[in-house]
Design an enzyme around this catalytic site. Structure first.
Site, short mmCIF file in Angstrom:
data_model
loop_
_atom_site.label_atom_id
_atom_site.label_comp_id
_atom_site.label_asym_id
_atom_site.label_seq_id
_atom_site.Cartn_x
_atom_site.Cartn_y
_atom_site.Cartn_z
N THR A 128 1.03 -2.01 -0.23
CA THR A 128 -0.03 0.02 0.12
C THR A 128 0.83 1.76 -0.18
O THR A 128 0.74 1.96 -0.82
CB THR A 128 -0.91 -0.21 1.14
N GLN B 232 1.44 -10.08 -6.51
CA GLN B 232 0.94 -10.96 -6.65
C GLN B 232 1.91 -11.52 -7.33
O GLN B 232 1.27 -13.48 -7.49
CB GLN B 232 -0.52 -11.23 -6.61
N SER C 210 5.59 -6.68 -1.65
CA SER C 210 5.07 -6.71 -0.16
C SER C 210 5.95 -7.65 1.29
O SER C 210 5.90 -8.81 0.35
CB SER C 210 3.34 -6.17 0.26
N HIS D 30 4.99 -10.09 3.37
CA HIS D 30 4.00 -10.72 3.91
C HIS D 30 3.38 -11.50 2.64
O HIS D 30 2.85 -12.48 3.37
CB HIS D 30 3.19 -9.89 4.64
N THR E 59 14.38 5.68 10.76
CA THR E 59 14.63 4.54 12.06
C THR E 59 14.44 3.33 10.61
O THR E 59 13.58 3.02 10.49
CB THR E 59 14.89 4.50 13.09
N CYS F 72 -8.86 -7.49 1.08
CA CYS F 72 -9.32 -5.62 0.93
C CYS F 72 -10.60 -4.97 0.25
O CYS F 72 -10.48 -4.19 0.69
CB CYS F 72 -8.05 -4.51 0.25
N1 PMP Z 1 -1.20 -4.57 -4.37
C1 PMP Z 1 -1.95 -6.10 -4.50
C2 PMP Z 1 -2.32 -6.61 -6.12
C3 PMP Z 1 -2.45 -7.01 -3.10
O1 PMP Z 1 -2.61 -8.40 -3.47
C4 PMP Z 1 -2.41 -6.32 -1.64
C5 PMP Z 1 -2.78 -6.97 -0.39
N2 PMP Z 1 -3.93 -7.69 -0.61
C6 PMP Z 1 -1.63 -4.94 -1.60
C7 PMP Z 1 -1.75 -4.56 -3.08
C8 PMP Z 1 -2.20 -4.62 -0.28
O2 PMP Z 1 -0.22 -5.35 0.19
P1 PMP Z 1 -0.32 -4.16 1.59
O3 PMP Z 1 -0.76 -5.64 2.33
O4 PMP Z 1 1.67 -4.72 2.02
O5 PMP Z 1 -0.07 -3.07 1.66
#
Ligand code: PMP
Length: 375
Positions: A70, A179, A197, A199, A234, A320
């Site tokens: 994000t 993705q 990202s 995670h 930091t 989301c």
């Molecule tokens: N972009 C895409 C294509 C995603 O799948 C996601 C997570 N669902 C995000 C952005 C947002 O990722 P983050 O949780 O790392 O902000």
């Protein structure tokens, strides 16, 4: 438990968590401090940064750390919009983007930018004729994801770049690769700016990065002591070091891991084809890690909670945008019911064959039960 929601987030690999814990304990010094502890932390920061750059085939100065996708998307779109607005006020995005991209676009519209949405074909990829129409001399940025998070449709980034550059050779290309990275072979250097990202690649939450081609200048969205530092503050060393490790492990044997996932995907599709009213929302462009289906006669929330009773976890479109219709599925099929009843099953190389069997058994049981209630 059968976890089939790897596109929402992944568990942290034990060896990645080990790195996180070790760095937290042994390298607590601030990398910006001048004393020994700071120097030691800074050396580790430099080495993790070099590792990430080498893994992606870029220079250490060509990326910045963020808190996740994000933030990377915000940094990319706002950064380009504010730095290049004297060259034009139009931005092109696809109808396949994550809500974070649309959120920024809404804000930029209020600032006087015009957002052009490029259409998608029935196969879930960018319509090149429409892209040609939408990229004009006033377009400063095109942002198109590498893989859509709902259907798994992969976008041909190299061709997109060629098409857009024909109309406007200075237009900047950003891709949200959240993705794609760690699932399929993809190169950040196919674009000018790329979002990643932690995670989603078995790393910790709270860390990500933005690749930025060295010829680009971004206007900062955060301000600290050094105005040239796009990500002041930091550096979160435990997150950075464990992210570097997660990335290395995610890229290792990637094709082999993809084949394992493809086997699972094919098994589920073969099984679900037995249900005439269940629609499978896929095309040859979709990566096997994401399998999107429409239940048509059953509400996705009802079905997700039914599966949950067996400790089987899947998503309705994306984590989301819960409860809304799937824009990506609508773009492919132009069918309201189909796009309002989607379930996303997202798979991993870590998934066990027995989990697929358990999922299918749970699916059959609850589907037949819920359909029976409707009759
Ligand atoms: N972009 C895409 C294509 C995603 O799948 C996601 C997570 N669902 C995000 C952005 C947002 O990722 P983050 O949780 O790392 O902000």
């Amino acid at each position: 438990m059968v976890y089939l929601d790897y596109s929402a987030t992944t568990p942290v690999l034990p060896e990645v968590l080990d790195s996180y814990n070790k760095v937290t304990e042994e390298f607590f010094g601030n990398p910006n401090s001048l004393h020994n502890l700071g120097v030691k932390s800074n050396e580790l920061l430099m080495s993790a940064t070099k590792q990430i750059a080498d893994l992606l085939g870029i220079s250490e100065r060509e990326f910045v750390y963020t808190s996740g996708a994000t933030m990377s998307n915000n940094m990319a779109l706002l950064g380009v919009a504010n730095a290049y607005r004297r060259y034009g006020n139009r931005i092109v995005v696809s109808r396949l983007e994550h809500p974070s991209i649309y959120g920024i676009c809404k804000y930029l519209e209020k600032q006087g930018f015009v957002i052009d949405y490029v259409d998608v074909t029935e196969e879930g990829v960018i319509d090149f004729d429409d892209l040609k129409r939408k990229v004009t001399k006033d377009t400063i940025l095109v942002s198109i994801c590498a893989v859509n998070s709902e259907t798994g449709a992969r976008q041909p980034l190299k061709t997109i770049r060629q098409v857009m550059r024909k109309n406007n050779e200075n237009c900047i290309f950003h891709s949200d690769m959240t993705q794609a990275i760690g699932k399929v072979n993809v190169s950040v250097t196919d674009v000018d700016l790329a979002t990643i990202s932690g995670h989603k690649i078995y790393g910790p939450k709270g860390i990500g990065m933005l690749y930025k081609n060295k010829n680009l200048v971004l206007a900062p969205i955060l301000f600290g002591s050094n105005e040239l530092d796009l990500s002041p503050g930091t550096p979160p060393l435990p997150l950075i070091v464990s992210f570097a490790k997660a990335l290395r492990l995610a890229l290792k044997d990637i094709s082999k891991k993809e084949e394992i996932v493809r086997g699972y995907n094919e098994k589920i599709i073969a099984h679900l084809r037995e249900f005439p009213n269940v629609k499978i929302n896929t095309s040859k462009y979709c990566i096997p890690h994401i399998l999107n289906i429409s239940l048509m006669d059953i509400k996705p929330e009802t079905f997700i909670h039914a599966l949950e009773m067996d400790e089987v976890y899947v998503s309705s479109n994306t984590a989301c945008s819960k409860g809304k219709k799937s824009e990506a599925v609508y773009a492919m099929y132009k069918d309201d019911m189909r796009s309002e009843t989607t379930i996303r099953i997202s798979l991993s190389y870590m998934t066990m064959p027995s989990e697929i069997t358990e999922f299918l058994n749970s699916f059959d049981k609850h589907y037949n039960e819920l359909i029976g209630l409707k009759k």
